[in-house]
Design an enzyme around this catalytic site. Structure first.
Site, PDB file in Angstrom:
ATOM      1  N   SER A 170       2.310  -7.188  -1.139  1.00 27.04           N
ATOM      2  CA  SER A 170       1.465  -7.857  -1.840  1.00 27.04           C
ATOM      3  C   SER A 170       1.834  -9.311  -1.787  1.00 27.04           C
ATOM      4  CB  SER A 170       1.794  -7.088  -3.054  1.00 27.04           C
ATOM      5  OG  SER A 170       0.943  -5.875  -3.310  1.00 27.04           O
TER       6      SER A 170
ATOM      7  N   ASP B 101      -7.398  -8.239  -7.655  1.00 25.95           N
ATOM      8  CA  ASP B 101      -6.316  -7.896  -8.397  1.00 25.95           C
ATOM      9  C   ASP B 101      -6.296  -7.295  -9.821  1.00 25.95           C
ATOM     10  OD1 ASP B 101      -3.064  -8.108  -8.362  1.00 25.95           O
ATOM     11  OD2 ASP B 101      -3.425  -8.394  -6.419  1.00 25.95           O
TER      12      ASP B 101
ATOM     13  N   HIS C 208       0.708  -8.792 -11.879  1.00 31.99           N
ATOM     14  CA  HIS C 208       0.692  -8.934 -10.155  1.00 31.99           C
ATOM     15  C   HIS C 208      -0.457 -10.047  -9.668  1.00 31.99           C
ATOM     16  CE1 HIS C 208      -0.423  -7.152  -6.268  1.00 31.99           C
ATOM     17  NE2 HIS C 208       0.965  -6.798  -6.344  1.00 31.99           N
TER      18      HIS C 208
END
Length: 909
Positions: free
Chosen positions: A542, A181, A236
């Site tokens: 996600s 990520d 994220h």
């Protein structure tokens, strides 16, 4: 001819020899007035993706080159792979292919990634040893919707992960989870803090550097600058990791796992697929047990390199979990790689049962008013009060000619949701002098109002109940104000437990059942980098994927012998089908097997394989023009791992179906039928038994129906197992793939075209491509195959794809429709996906070369000047190459190649 198209309506998907494509369903959808067709239940929620008028250029400048030998993780010999690589480099040099090598792969993918101009693709495709070429897709991550106090408890309760922790004593201890990520903020106290490597974040690597952005117009920013520190500066990855296993103010699903942080994004922007594969290979080298990839590229086939690399990782012993995509609002067939891979766990999203909301207090009543901030509008202060409130109605002044019900000048405008955009309501109130704007929902619950641009006036959304209460106070004559606070409150979500509307729908373009299962992904509170506040609320598949990765860690801790593919089967067997609107069973191609249930998976003593059934298409033949529907029979193996004999009863439940336009499908109640070879079956302790299930489709042809349901297996010991199934009802090859573009306002753009690029040569400058101005139809024109005034004077084939195609070939013929001898193939591009919108276009450039077979080799030739045509041959998804009805063809108008200079053989092609 040149046609002018509205820039807002057409998304340019320039695709030079191999970029992903676009889909729209066949006209002729049934309506409620058609007794022969499906009865509409409701439209699948869709929203335009080009609302800001931006045109997206998807042309790749980089490519995957796949070679013939299997990668080492799937049994290929390292010596043979290395020999492949050396042979390719020699053959490419001999063929004159101009490229720059980016990455070399051998473990999960055999081949290279290369930077190369699209005009070289014909030569590259025909280079000896090349198995396939794939465009390098760029992938981005979502921005957080809001920041708030941390809370994961309601999401954990949805899957029983709280029970697994508190009652079963599971924590993920000893399990290594790779998070590929944006990195992880390992200094965050919820991960234990400290300097990298830490006890919790013990593995990792930064493949790109802070400044990297694959989509940047700055060439320097597109060059990775790797280092060993996987610190997250975007956010994220820290949020994803918190869902997997934070242990602090936020408690994740598996709070004692050990992390590997494989950073593939810079501080902002996008990454590319070859960097993902490099990270996957390192995670495998680091002996990670589970790999979570909350990244994906929608509309892709299962043979895309990130998906096949994920399959290879599973074969090598790593459980792979991937988000299925956030393109549900663009319709069906929108799942993406790597989640669409045959062996990965592709995860859909359901909405959290509760949301955190900021809190205001209505005066003089003292009533609590939870609110959300309208997108892109600055948050209200955390103290002080608004001006008195007036109710102004729905505020659709520009589009519907409303007059505000009251003058909001110097006051707070209370606006009703509905009938026009949030931005119009906000702007109308601000233009009338409102000092704050409050939009009340027209259905239960809170909402996130998008598309609003900050005008320096606070703008918030409140629930229907709060709006009604405020209106009652206003009508009662009170001077109503809102007092802002710094507090938050937990509110029940009206869509809690339902499929998130953004979550991508399957099926995979080869009609494999995807997604596999679902987890909470809508409105999830988790960790965030300390530099950005420490905690945030994000929504997306996600957020759903790491919940499943954490659940897999708990189950692997409980039973280290669970195999990589067995884990997916276990989670599917024990998942709970989710409902639509609290009444109907949600589409299987929207939810897979349903919401995971960790305690049920932990306690399961019954299993069934296969754990999902992909039915394919139901029409297998036509007799006198009438369709012949063929039932599909599958043998289920039911295993009993308990210490006593169990008798199982077979059952069946249908789920909702969709039909019609791919981009805007309609929900319907369509029943398939299930017949069993035995209604019950007794299985001894430690044994297994087989039972056949035959699924008979609803029997509708021509409506593009995707249908599904669940086989239910109930044991007399209380065990409950289900198997999802899904298929296409009708003849799948009836879907047209290459069609004109219908803009929906009466304008039809009659592509395909043979065209030239008329502006914006630098494809990397994403904002400069406007298909209305970039391409003009150029039949009968002459091309020099040179760069003229900074633009490539090459012929482009521009096409619109209504559906994925399994193979796409461009052939060369002369100006009289005759084949150019043995040299005919301009490009064979393999499978193409569909693009995001119904108005997308793809552009394929021809470099003036063609190829022919010579023994076991393919020879490339530069054709002489003269008159030519290009022909498209597209094999429909799952088509039979030997059946001409499964191919779509188009032949361009005649055009002329006339290179400058002497001795080019003009007219002798």
């Amino acid at each position: 001819m040149r046609i002018t198209m509205r820039r807002r309506a057409v998304v340019g998907a320039l695709a030079a020899f191999g970029i992903a494509a676009t889909t729209v369903a066949v006209p002729g959808v049934a309506t409620a007035d058609d007794p022969q067709g499906p009865e509409p239940l409701a439209p699948v929620h869709t929203t335009p993706t080009d609302g800001d008028g931006a045109v997206v250029n998807e042309t790749p400048g980089a490519w995957f080159v796949e070679l013939e030998t299997r990668p080492t993780a799937q049994g290929g010999k390292r010596a043979a792979v290395r020999s492949d690589h050396a042979a390719f480099r020699r053959a490419a040099r001999d063929s004159g292919v101009e490229y720059t090598e980016r990455e070399e792969f051998d473990a999960l993918f055999n081949g290279f990634s290369v930077d190369m101009d699209s005009s070289q693709l014909g030569k590259l495709q025909r280079t000896e040893g090349v198995k396939a070429i794939y465009p390098m897709v760029q992938l981005s991550v979502p921005e957080p919707q809001s920041t708030s106090s941390p809370e994961m408890a309601t999401a954990l309760a949805m899957t029983g992960s709280d029970v697994a922790q508190n009652e079963l004593g599971l924590s993920g201890d000893g399990i290594k989870v790779a998070v590929m990520d944006t990195g992880i903020d390992y200094e965050h106290p919820d991960f234990g803090g400290g300097e990298y490597p830490t006890e919790r974040v013990a593995y990792g690597y930064d493949f790109v550097g802070d400044a990297y952005d694959a989509g940047s117009p700055d060439p320097a920013a597109r060059v990775p600058q790797p280092d060993s520190d996987p610190m997250d500066c975007q956010g994220h990855g820290t949020h994803v990791a918190g869902i997997v296993g934070a242990d602090g103010e936020v408690v994740g699903v598996a709070p004692e796992v050990t992390f590997g942080a494989y950073r593939v994004f810079g501080c902002e922007g996008s990454t590319e697929a070859d960097i993902m594969i490099a990270a996957m290979e390192m995670a495998l080298e680091d002996d990670m047990d589970i790999l979570n990839m909350s990244i994906g590229s929608s509309y892709t086939w299962p043979d895309y390199p990130t998906a096949t690399a994920a399959d290879a990782a599973v074969d090598a012993g790593m459980i792979v979990v991937a988000s299925i995509g956030n393109s549900g609002r663009t319709g069906v067939y929108s799942t993406g790689a790597p989640g669409v891979g045959a062996k990965s766990i592709g995860v859909a999203s359901v909405d959290n049962t509760n949301n955190d909301a900021a809190l205001a207090i209505a005066e003089p009543s003292g009533t609590e008013v939870p609110y959300t901030v309208l997108a892109d509008v600055a948050a209200p202060p955390t103290s002080g009060s608004t001006d008195p409130m007036v109710h102004v109605g729905r505020g659709c002044v520009d589009t519907l000619g409303d007059e505000l019900l009251a003058d909001p000048a110097g006051m707070t405008a209370l606006v009703d949701r509905g009938d026009c955009a949030f931005a119009e309501k906000y702007d109308s109130a601000v233009a009338a002098g409102a000092t704050a704007v409050v939009i009340a929902n027209n259905i239960p619950g809170l909402f996130n109002g998008g598309g609003v641009v900050d005008a320096g006036v606070p703008g918030v959304g409140i629930s229907l109940a709060s709006g009604d209460a405020l209106k009652a106070e206003i009508e009662g004559g009170a001077d109503v104000t809102l007092t802002w606070t710094d507090e938050t409150t937990s509110v029940v979500s009206p869509t809690g437990g339902e499929k998130s509307d953004f979550s991508s729908y399957g099926l995979s373009p080869d009609l494999t059942l995807k997604p596999d299962l679902a987890a909470p992904g809508g409105n999830i509170h988790s960790t965030y980098p300390l530099a950005k506040g420490g905690y945030a609320t994000l929504s997306g598949t996600s957020m759903a994927a790491p919940h499943v990765a954490g659940a897999a860690a708990l189950l692997l801790e409980a039973d280290p012998e669970i195999g990589t593919t067995e884990m997916r089967d276990l989670l599917q067997n024990t998942a709970d089908p989710i409902l639509y609107a609290g009444t109907y069973v949600e589409t299987v191609h929207g939810q897979g097997a349903g919401l995971i249930d960790v305690p049920a998976a932990y306690a399961a003593t019954t299993s069934v394989t296969p754990a999902k059934i992909s039915l394919g298409e139901s029409v297998v033949d036509r007799v006198d023009g009438e369709p012949v529907f063929e039932p599909v029979t599958t043998t289920l193996t039911v295993s009993n791992d308990s210490d006593a004999e169990v008798t199982y009863t077979m059952g069946h439940t249908t789920a909702l179906a969709t039909y019609g336009d791919t981009f805007a499908p309609t929900l319907s109640i369509l029943d398939a039928t299930a017949e069993f070879s035995a209604d019950t079956v007794s299985v001894p302790a430690g044994g297994s038994a087989e039972v056949d299930v035959t699924i008979i489709s609803p029997g509708l042809d021509g409506y593009q129906v995707l249908y599904g349901g669940f086989v239910e297996i109930t044991g007399d010991d209380g065990s409950e197992i289900s198997v999802p199934y899904a298929g296409f009802d009708g003849d799948y090859q009836d879907i047209e793939a290459i069609t004109p573009i219908d803009l929906g306002d009466g304008t039809v753009v009659d592509v395909p075209w043979i065209t030239r690029l008329t502006q914006c040569a630098e494809f990397v400058e994403l904002d400069c491509i406007d298909p209305a101005g970039s391409f003009s139809e150029a039949g009968g024109e002459t091309f020099s195959l040179q760069w003229v005034d900074g633009l490539p004077d090459y012929p482009y084939v521009v096409a619109h794809f209504d559906h994925q195609v399994e193979d796409f070939e461009i052939s060369v013929i002369d100006g009289k429709g005759r084949s150019k001898g043995a040299f005919t193939v301009a490009a064979d591009l393999g499978s193409l996906g569909r693009s995001e919108t119904a108005a997308g276009i793809q552009a394929f450039v021809w470099d003036g070369t063609a190829t022919k077979k010579k023994g076991n080799r393919e020879v490339t030739k530069t054709l002489k000047d003269g008159d030519y045509q290009l022909r498209i041959d597209a094999l429909k998804a799952n088509g039979d190459r030997a059946n001409p009805d499964h191919w779509e063809t188009w032949t361009s108008p005649v055009f002329t190649i006339d290179r400058p200079g002497k001795g080019n053989g003009k007219g002798k092609g």
